[in-house]
Scaffold this active site. Structure first.
Site, mmCIF file in Angstrom:
data_model
loop_
_atom_site.group_PDB
_atom_site.id
_atom_site.type_symbol
_atom_site.label_atom_id
_atom_site.label_comp_id
_atom_site.label_asym_id
_atom_site.label_seq_id
_atom_site.Cartn_x
_atom_site.Cartn_y
_atom_site.Cartn_z
ATOM 1 N N ARG A 188 8.402 -4.628 6.272
ATOM 2 C CA ARG A 188 7.304 -4.818 5.302
ATOM 3 C C ARG A 188 6.285 -5.788 5.894
ATOM 4 O O ARG A 188 5.076 -5.583 5.805
ATOM 5 C CB ARG A 188 7.854 -5.353 3.963
ATOM 6 C CG ARG A 188 8.724 -4.337 3.223
ATOM 7 C CD ARG A 188 9.006 -4.758 1.792
ATOM 8 N NE ARG A 188 9.923 -5.865 1.637
ATOM 9 C CZ ARG A 188 11.261 -5.765 1.585
ATOM 10 N NH1 ARG A 188 11.830 -4.576 1.676
ATOM 11 N NH2 ARG A 188 12.023 -6.834 1.427
ATOM 12 N N LYS A 237 -11.269 -5.466 -12.460
ATOM 13 C CA LYS A 237 -10.740 -4.373 -11.629
ATOM 14 C C LYS A 237 -10.379 -3.190 -12.531
ATOM 15 O O LYS A 237 -9.245 -3.083 -13.011
ATOM 16 C CB LYS A 237 -9.512 -4.879 -10.856
ATOM 17 C CG LYS A 237 -8.812 -3.802 -10.050
ATOM 18 C CD LYS A 237 -7.849 -4.390 -9.024
ATOM 19 C CE LYS A 237 -7.050 -3.310 -8.330
ATOM 20 N NZ LYS A 237 -6.325 -3.779 -7.161
ATOM 21 N N LYS A 268 -4.053 -11.770 -9.341
ATOM 22 C CA LYS A 268 -4.190 -10.474 -10.020
ATOM 23 C C LYS A 268 -3.133 -10.301 -11.107
ATOM 24 O O LYS A 268 -1.986 -10.737 -10.942
ATOM 25 C CB LYS A 268 -4.038 -9.340 -9.004
ATOM 26 C CG LYS A 268 -4.146 -7.959 -9.645
ATOM 27 C CD LYS A 268 -3.785 -6.850 -8.676
ATOM 28 C CE LYS A 268 -2.555 -6.128 -9.147
ATOM 29 N NZ LYS A 268 -2.266 -4.892 -8.388
#
Ligand code: 13P
Length: 335
Positions: A44, A217, A134
């Site tokens: 990852r 967003k 976020k």
């Protein structure tokens, strides 16, 4: 608060956009296994580090949204990932919600969790170098959905989150995603998205969030992915602009769309059209996950040591989207 406004503007300046690389370990595992790569912390990291050290980071990517695992990792040269991103001229950010869970009272819908202990977690992320955050609320469209309950509960959570983030001197990305899954029309998407966004701002204002220090967003206005009545890119752009013009307060400095399952080229083309027709004062850019990473991931999976080749693919996609964020993209620039 001008500091937060400056960060928001800097992230989105000159056609720059955001790389959403904040897939949870579960989601990232699905993505990696989808291209036959084993999902280990090392793999990852290798894929993400490859993207974060690409040359497009300087001119195209104003911010990167990280996941908890990545913000605490060091790259192969022992540099902390947030430091690497800053060195490339971009801002590190962090996803702080803990995922969408079943909404009690309307069990076919979701409520995003993560408010408990958030103030303390934010302090830690700030120390690690995060400049923005976020939180994603998620809504599905059907005859009765999203319900008033889901619209209200998710808006309230997004506002409580945003207030805490600004208190900790970071810019909250407010992400209410109305999903494209289903056979609904673009008009239904327009109606429901407008209702969702208006409710978010009602709650943000109630919670005294400084609207100059956030980035919205949202999804674009599209017909559902199973609809027989797809609309053209021109119509997507015009409906999206109409929706945002009518539901977003003018103080908001910038809007960065999610790609939400659109193909890479579709997401670029639609963003370009939005900017061509943009009759608002909002910056209209991108905060893409899949639409920035898909081709790069596919390429990388064939030989995970081919860093340069993978970066080339990613650089191209980022460049195309940065052109689109200025209305300067055209089909013949694609390879
Ligand atoms: P997509 O662009 O793949 O929709 O991801 C953006 C994102 O951050 C979703 O929360």
């Amino acid at each position: 608060m001008t500091e937060l406004n400056n960060i928001a503007l800097k992230i989105l300046e000159k056609g720059k956009g955001i790389l959403a690389a904040d897939e949870s370990t579960g989601t990232m595992t699905k993505r990696l296994e989808g291209v036959n790569v084993i999902s280990t912390p090392e793999n990852r990291l290798l894929f993400r580090e490859t993207l974060f050290s690409s040359s497009c980071m300087t001119k195209c990517i104003g911010g990167v949204i990280l996941y908890d695992e990545t913000i605490k990792q060091k790259n192969s040269k022992k540099i902390m990932i947030p430091e690497l991103i800053s060195k490339m001229g971009s801002y590190p950010g962090i996803k702080v919600d803990t995922g969408a869970k079943v909404l009690s009272g309307s069990p076919d819908e979701k409520i995003t969790e993560g408010l408990d202990g958030l103030r303390e977690r934010l302090k830690e992320y700030y120390q690690l170098g995060a400049k923005f955050t976020k939180w994603r609320g998620v809504y599905n469209i059907s005859k009765n959905f999203p319900s008033k309950l889901s619209i209200h509960a998710n808006a309230n959570a997004l506002a409580r989150y945003s207030a805490l983030v600004q208190e900790c001197n970071m810019v909250p990305i407010v992400e209410p995603e109305v999903l494209m899954d289903g056979d609904h029309s673009a008009d239904e998407c327009y109606q429901k998205t407008s209702e969702v966004i208006k409710k978010c701002f009602e709650e943000l204002i109630l919670h005294k969030v400084d609207l100059k220090g956030i980035i919205l967003k949202p999804n674009m206005i599209l017909a559902g992915n199973k609809s027989n009545n797809k609309i053209s890119g021109d119509e997507v752009a015009k409906l999206t602009l109409k929706c945002l013009k009518n539901s977003v307060p003018s103080e908001v400095p910038g809007i960065a769309f999610l790609s939400g399952g659109q193909s890479e080229k579709e997401a670029t083309e639609n963003l370009n059209l939005i900017n061509k027709y943009n009759n608002t004062n909002f910056i209209m850019s991108y905060s893409y996950g899949r639409a920035l990473q898909q081709s790069a991931l596919k390429f990388w999976s064939k030989n995970i040591q081919n860093i340069e080749g993978t970066q080339k693919v990613f650089n191209h996609r980022a460049k195309m989207n940065t052109l689109a964020a200025q209305g300067k993209w055209s089909k013949d620039l694609e390879i």
